[in-house]
Design an enzyme around this catalytic site. Structure first.
Site, PDB file in Angstrom:
ATOM      1  N   ASP A   1       0.153   1.500  -5.018  1.00 16.44           N
ATOM      2  CA  ASP A   1      -1.303   1.581  -4.915  1.00 16.44           C
ATOM      3  C   ASP A   1      -1.790   2.274  -6.190  1.00 16.44           C
ATOM      4  OD1 ASP A   1      -3.914   1.667  -3.656  1.00 16.44           O
ATOM      5  OD2 ASP A   1      -3.554   3.800  -3.414  1.00 16.44           O
TER       6      ASP A   1
ATOM      7  N   ASP B   1      -0.878   6.406  -0.672  1.00 17.84           N
ATOM      8  CA  ASP B   1      -1.217   7.764  -0.259  1.00 17.84           C
ATOM      9  C   ASP B   1      -2.319   7.840   0.787  1.00 17.84           C
ATOM     10  OD1 ASP B   1      -3.389   7.070  -2.010  1.00 17.84           O
ATOM     11  OD2 ASP B   1      -3.866   9.208  -2.115  1.00 17.84           O
TER      12      ASP B   1
ATOM     13  N   ASP C   1      -3.490   2.580   3.182  1.00 17.54           N
ATOM     14  CA  ASP C   1      -2.152   2.129   2.791  1.00 17.54           C
ATOM     15  C   ASP C   1      -1.187   2.073   3.972  1.00 17.54           C
ATOM     16  OD1 ASP C   1      -2.800   1.918   0.057  1.00 17.54           O
ATOM     17  OD2 ASP C   1      -2.527   4.074  -0.193  1.00 17.54           O
TER      18      ASP C   1
END
Length: 633
Positions: A307, A503, A507
């Site tokens: 990410d 995080d 996600d």
């Protein structure tokens, strides 16, 4: 005395051996043989009961060889060899406990450090010491110097210093101010502080870590289960070889001699010990690996997916530059523009306001008092700071209300905040969410560890994502992603296993869908950490490479231990089949084989010899700098 009580069978075996030695010294060979025979048969009977219990649990093989070896050596009169086998059996249990204790040292330290009491303040009453389980959210607590913070909460005192090394692996003390979050399990500094509990003990950070570690210690990795399966063919092979040796030599002692060196009782302990050691090493570095199977997946990772915001970047924009307008009022310097903008942003709730204020404070600029302020939702803020009227916000908000407006020169991945002062355009604050300082080195390190493909998945725009990917050295980019798009993208990847690093709450789905989900800096991202297989407690990207390195090192050690023990045993069995290894010598040699495999498994506690990460799991600073120079585009 403590060792005798802890290992009574080892003590009784040594006592029986001493009695046999004394009887032999007195010339009482029949009595010595009878003593050894009775004791060895008693232990064999005891192990037979254990073997039957294991059969019902689906595990068998090694005890059968040991019991048969004891019986066969007694039949052929090798009673000293039978005593050595008994010592190997009983000593194997002690060796297993020692190895298990060494491997789980860090895990036990977590349990031992768990807070048990707390000091609670109640109105009108003195501070009382209460069990930590009785603490409820909203309780006011006093944490004395060097005490462990009992539950998660918020700091009420103006400031405090805390040791969070047991939680995050960060060795330096961390300073917190009033209102900051305190994690249970951290150790207070030299001054007593007050805090308010935000969770119960069961729901606090430390308890969650302990639960994850206990789950990891109890799980069985594929390599461990594979080691168990080795017992079946190993047992069959040992009996066949012993029978063939007896048949061709016409000597029943050959049968006993082969079985004596075919009883590697602690051999199959080696794999579980290695996995426990790897899990413990990871916990020491602030990396919680939830189950042993994840270690094996980490060792084989071929694709790493990241990410962007909060993972490859800090997730909080920082001031990159200040562009001063050519038509700005005289004396309007870059620092003055920043000072006025930060002063006005004190009245804003926008996410960028805190970044602008931090930038001003980092330059030592004093914030001016605000006489009046008016925030325009999603557009900007107008405020009277000192004697000047300041506008801060989007270009579409500041431009029409000021004279001399200039379009900012903003590069890909950057954002401009326009600033107007007393109706004149002053300049633009260029903000960016920069790449983490160790991102390039971490990506390069993952490549060294066997990762062949890298990918960036983000909800940000294509231009911003491509800019960050180019900086980091990532080969593929998928931008404008929703959580469902990320899950689909990971599912379509062919080069597996796939490691996904994220995080945030958004996600969580893709972390759960990937082969190995890694939650970064999971102090607050509960949903992400619960969905992940690996939880990195410190906000440090290099820990991702450290986790892969620990997985590879652990698997290498486990497999080496298994095959070393098996090959050495097979070699001794072949030599015994030809009559080159007497029963007593074979029993002693097998003890050395068992010891070697267990000690080799404990090597998983240490770091790999390849350069890359240090003993705390971080990529060393000098290596970070070198990799950054070598790999930055």
């Amino acid at each position: 005395m403590a060792l005798i009580l802890r290992f009574p069978l080892v003590a009784s075996t040594l006592l029986a051996g001493a009695c046999v030695g004394v009887l032999l010294g007195l010339g009482q060979m029949p009595a010595a043989q009878a003593t050894a025979t009775i004791y060895a048969l008693a232990v064999a009977a005891y192990r037979t009961v254990s073997m039957i219990r294991d059969l019902f649990r689906g595990r068998w093989g090694i005890d059968l060889l040991a019991v048969t070896a004891i019986a066969s050596t007694l039949v052929v009169g090798e009673y000293l060899a039978s005593l050595i086998i008994v010592l190997m059996l009983t000593g194997g249990d002690a060796l297993e406990e020692f190895a298990h204790g060494r491997a789980t040292h860090e895990l036990k330290a977590l349990l031992e450090r768990a807070p048990r009491t707390a000091h609670r303040e109640t109105p009108g009453n003195p501070v009382e010491e209460v069990p930590v389980g009785s603490i409820r959210s909203g309780d006011t607590l006093l944490v004395k110097p060097s005490e462990i913070v009992p539950v998660d909460g918020l700091l009420l005192s103006p400031a405090g210093t805390f040791d969070e090394s047991s939680l995050t692996g960060e060795s330096l003390p961390v300073e917190h101010g009033k209102g900051d979050t305190l994690m249970s399990g951290s150790v207070n500094g030299e001054e007593a502080v007050r805090m308010v509990a935000s969770a119960t003990a069961a729901d606090s950070q430390y308890s969650r870590i302990v639960a994850l570690v206990q789950e990891a210690a109890a799980s069985r990795a594929p390599t461990v289960r594979l080691a168990d399966r080795y017992a079946v063919p190993f047992t069959i092979f040992a009996f066949l070889l012993a029978g063939i040796a007896w048949y061709f030599s016409h000597d029943p002692e050959r049968f006993a001699q082969v079985l004596v060196v075919a009883t590697p009782c602690p051999l199959l302990i080696a794999a579980p010990v290695a996995f426990l050691a790897g899990t413990s090493r990871a916990a020491h570095a602030g990396i919680i690996i939830k189950n042993a199977g994840t270690l094996e997946q980490l060792a084989r990772v071929r694709t790493a997916v990241f990410d962007k915001t909060g993972t490859l970047t800090r997730g909080r924009p920082a001031l990159h530059a200040i562009q001063v307008s050519a038509t700005a009022a005289q004396g309007m310097s870059a620092d003055r523009i920043l000072q006025l903008a930060a002063s006005a942003e004190q009245s804003s709730s926008h996410v960028l306001a805190a970044s602008v204020i931090d930038a001003a404070r980092s330059r030592g600029l004093l914030l001016l008092p605000v006489a009046s302020a008016n925030e325009h939702a999603t557009q900007g803020v107008t405020a009277v700071c000192g004697s000047q009227t300041v506008m801060v916000g989007k270009a579409a908000f500041v431009g029409p209300a000021t004279s001399g407006f200039e379009k900012a020169d903003v590069a890909s991945g950057q954002l401009g905040i326009s600033v107007g002062v007393d109706g004149r355009f002053a300049g633009t604050l260029i903000m960016s969410d920069p790449l983490r300082e160790n991102a390039v080195a971490t990506l390069a390190e993952l490549g060294r560890l066997g990762v062949r493909e890298t990918m960036l998945l983000t909800g940000d725009t294509r231009s911003t994502a491509s800019h960050i990917a180019a900086e980091a050295g990532i080969t593929r980019v998928l931008a404008d992603c929703l959580p469902a798009d990320k899950v689909a993208a990971v599912a379509e990847l062919n080069d597996r296993p796939v490691l996904m690093v994220g995080d945030g709450v958004n996600d969580a789905p893709v972390l759960a869908a990937s082969d190995v989900g890694v939650a970064m800096g999971a102090r607050g991202a509960t949903a992400a950490s619960e969905s992940a297989d690996v939880v990195i407690m410190l906000d440090d990207l290099s820990k991702v490479a450290a986790a892969v390195d620990i997985g590879r090192h652990t698997i290498h050690i486990a497999r080496t231990s298994i095959w070393t023990g098996i090959l050495l045993s097979v070699g001794l069995m072949a030599a015994a089949a030809y009559g080159f290894v007497p029963a007593v010598a074979g029993a002693l040699l097998q003890e050395l084989v068992d010891l070697a495999t267990i000690l080799n498994a404990l090597r998983a506690l240490g770091h790999s010899r390849k350069p890359g990460v240090d003993s705390t799991g971080r990529v060393p600073l000098d290596r970070l700098r070198k990799l950054d120079r070598d790999f930055r585009p």
